[in-house]
Enzyme design. Structure first.
Site, PDB file in Angstrom:
ATOM      1  N   ASN A 196       0.711  -1.222   0.020  1.00 16.98           N
ATOM      2  CA  ASN A 196       0.173  -0.019   0.002  1.00 16.98           C
ATOM      3  C   ASN A 196       0.988   1.147  -0.023  1.00 16.98           C
ATOM      4  O   ASN A 196       2.187   1.187  -0.098  1.00 16.98           O
ATOM      5  CB  ASN A 196      -1.075   0.027   1.134  1.00 16.98           C
ATOM      6  CG  ASN A 196      -0.161  -0.013   2.527  1.00 16.98           C
ATOM      7  OD1 ASN A 196       0.572   0.833   3.034  1.00 16.98           O
ATOM      8  ND2 ASN A 196      -0.431  -1.167   3.216  1.00 16.98           N
ATOM      9  N   ALA A 197       0.324   2.252   0.135  1.00 17.43           N
ATOM     10  CA  ALA A 197       0.942   3.655  -0.109  1.00 17.43           C
ATOM     11  C   ALA A 197       1.592   4.326   1.098  1.00 17.43           C
ATOM     12  O   ALA A 197       2.118   5.540   1.102  1.00 17.43           O
ATOM     13  CB  ALA A 197      -0.059   4.716  -0.767  1.00 17.43           C
TER      14      ALA A 197
END
Ligand code: C5P
Length: 207
Positions: free
Chosen positions: A21-22
């Protein structure tokens, strides 16, 4: 000792591909700096990040959620407070392909299994006097506080820091602190300042 999980986790699909994820790890390292400045000994269990950790904190590098869980749980008993700032990737491939999955012109069906909830498992080992803090990142703004309260109770935490997904790519964060029977809305500000507020709250809960 204050134990902090930080950054994303990375879940391999094959030797060259992974789910993640970011998360940048910025919030976890800001918390580590604030905890260090408060005089605590700090251990950060960090997923993959290019950020530089603050000086004077111990960093345990991990890749997957299962590795993060192992490294967090082996230190929980020695921690006065545990802060779960990691953006744990919620699913993983049950078996990692030994070789690169070959490209082919059709849909690829992936079966994923849920990763364990690390902060919940840590809080389940609670000893008297310990403080457990989680984060709650939501994209549904209207429901964020309801989700945060549900996480506070469901994971057995003392404090949840609720925020929106705009915090992921930014060094600023608009957060709401959700404790047992109280909430405190904070204005958008640098993660370093929110980290100091969260650590001050942890110190207050420890006292
Ligand atoms: O349930 P949700 O993922 O939104 O909860 C977020 C909080 O739980 C964060 O503190 C995060 O670090 C922690 N968490 C965890 N292990 C997971 C998922 C979330 O420790 N597998």
């Amino acid at each position: 000792m204050i134990l902090i999980s930080s950054g994303p986790t990375r879940e391999p699909l094959d030797p060259v591909r992974f789910l993640t994820n970011a998360s940048s790890g910025a919030m976890g390292f800001a918390l580590a700096a604030a905890a260090k400045a408060s005089g605590a000994r700090v251990v950060v269990v960090s997923g993959p990040t290019h950020r530089t950790p603050p000086a004077g904190v111990a960093v345990v590098r991990v890749t997957t959620a299962l590795e993060m869980r192992r490294e967090v749980l082996r230190r929980v008993a020695r921690a006065h407070a545990v802060i779960g700032a990691a953006a744990v990737t919620d699913w993983r491939a049950p078996r990692v392909a030994a070789h690169k999955i070959k490209r082919y012109p059709a849909s690829l069906r992936l079966t994923l299994v849920p990763n364990p909830d690390i902060i919940k498992d840590a809080a389940a080992r609670r000893r008297p006097g310990q403080v457990f803090v989680g984060f709650a990142l939501e994209t549904r703004r209207a429901a964020t506080l309801d989700y945060a309260r549900a996480k506070l109770v469901g994971k057995g935490l003392d404090l949840v820091v609720a925020n929106g997904s705009d915090a992921l790519a930014s060094d600023r964060i608009r957060a709401t602190l959700v404790g047992r029977g109280w909430t405190r809305r904070l204005p958008s500000q640098p993660k370093s300042r929110v980290a100091r507020i969260v650590v001050a709250e942890v110190v207050r809960l420890l006292a």
